[in-house]
Write an enzyme that holds these catalytic residues in place. Structure first.
Site, PDB file in Angstrom:
ATOM      1  N   LYS A 126      16.064 -23.695  45.623  1.00  0.00           N
ATOM      2  CA  LYS A 126      15.487 -25.033  45.589  1.00  0.00           C
ATOM      3  C   LYS A 126      14.869 -25.334  44.223  1.00  0.00           C
ATOM      4  CE  LYS A 126      16.668 -26.414  49.633  1.00  0.00           C
ATOM      5  NZ  LYS A 126      17.600 -27.558  49.804  1.00  0.00           N
ATOM      6  N   TYR A 175      15.807 -18.471  49.096  1.00  0.00           N
ATOM      7  CA  TYR A 175      15.899 -19.901  49.409  1.00  0.00           C
ATOM      8  C   TYR A 175      15.039 -20.706  48.437  1.00  0.00           C
ATOM      9  CZ  TYR A 175      15.064 -24.263  51.985  1.00  0.00           C
ATOM     10  OH  TYR A 175      14.934 -25.585  52.348  1.00  0.00           O
TER      11      TYR A 175
END
Length: 274
Positions: A182, A178
């Protein structure tokens, strides 16, 4: 008391003008906000709508869309809602076409949709995990931008805002894939900004810290983790979705007309970069 207030505004017409302008600075604009029926997405839609934009909200579930539309309408915000899974091409196209049909054009895209199906050691993550995270968090953000750019150009320009995370600068334990996704949004912002600037389309990014949303509840509902996070922050509270919504609205307004290719961190003073 009211006479004093009136004298103050009369004596400072610029102050009064700014107040009026802030309430209608996005009048006539059309904004698509993905994953916008809760949390940061809904707060961004509300902030844009309160400043005059017609907002188009979306979610994978119709009941969530209906609830968000009713909430925004109760605040006199012009809003259109539809179901959309941004990871699917036909859904992205449907969202854009609905916006054109219902609103006549597109001026703003806030790309907020994200998934995180994995928590643990990054070396334990699977190919399927990476495919899902990158498909939704990065690829769909780019492909949505690619879809709306021609319509922004027809309107003389526009604004794209990606919602990244503080994890894009400082990967969080257990959230390796994740966090990488980002970080990719920071690079996507930098790559797109110079290419779209000649079309008067600005591309920026917001990197929130720990915000009290359902998506991040595993972090802030854990008292030990929350306490450690607060130690890293200058402002000793967790963020609220509205803290992000206002920054998004600013980046989409004329007040930010000379800002592109930038990422604004909204972290309560958490030290995440120079």
């Amino acid at each position: 008391m009211w006479r004093s207030v009136f004298r103050c505004v009369s004596a400072n017409p610029v102050h009064g003008q700014r107040n009026m302008t802030s309430q209608s600075c996005l009048a006539g604009k059309v904004a698509i906000v993905t994953a916008s029926t809760d949390g940061i997405g809904l707060a961004a839609a509300r902030a844009l709508g309160l400043r005059g934009a017609h907002v188009v909200v979306s979610s994978r579930r119709q009941d969530n869309v209906d609830r968000a539309v009713a909430t925004l309408q109760s605040q006199d915000i012009r809003v259109t809602g539809t179901t959309c899974n941004v990871g699917k091409g036909p859904d992205r196209e449907k969202l854009v076409q609905l916006t054109l049909d219902q609103c006549g054009g597109i001026d703003i895209l806030v790309s907020n949709a994200a998934v995180n199906p994995f928590f643990g050691n990054i070396l334990d993550s699977t190919e399927e995990v990476w495919d899902k995270i990158l498909d939704v968090n990065v690829k769909a953000a780019f492909l949505m931008t690619k879809l709306v750019v021609p319509h922004m150009e027809k309107r003389g320009g526009g604004s794209v805002v990606f919602i990244s995370s503080v994890a894009g600068y400082q990967p969080m334990p257990g959230l390796g894939p994740y966090s990488v996704s980002k970080t990719a949004l920071l690079g996507l912002t930098k790559a797109l900004a110079p290419e779209l600037a000649p079309s008067n389309i600005r591309v920026n990014c917001v990197a929130p810290g720990i915000i009290k949303t359902q998506f991040s509840s595993a972090l802030w509902k854990n008292e030990d983790i929350a306490e450690e996070v607060l130690k890293q922050m200058s402002i000793k509270r967790l963020g609220e979705p509205e803290d992000i919504g206002g920054v998004v609205a600013f980046l989409c307004s004329k007040d930010a007309s000379y800002i592109t290719g930038e990422t604004i961190t909204v972290t309560g003073g958490m030290n995440c970069r120079l």
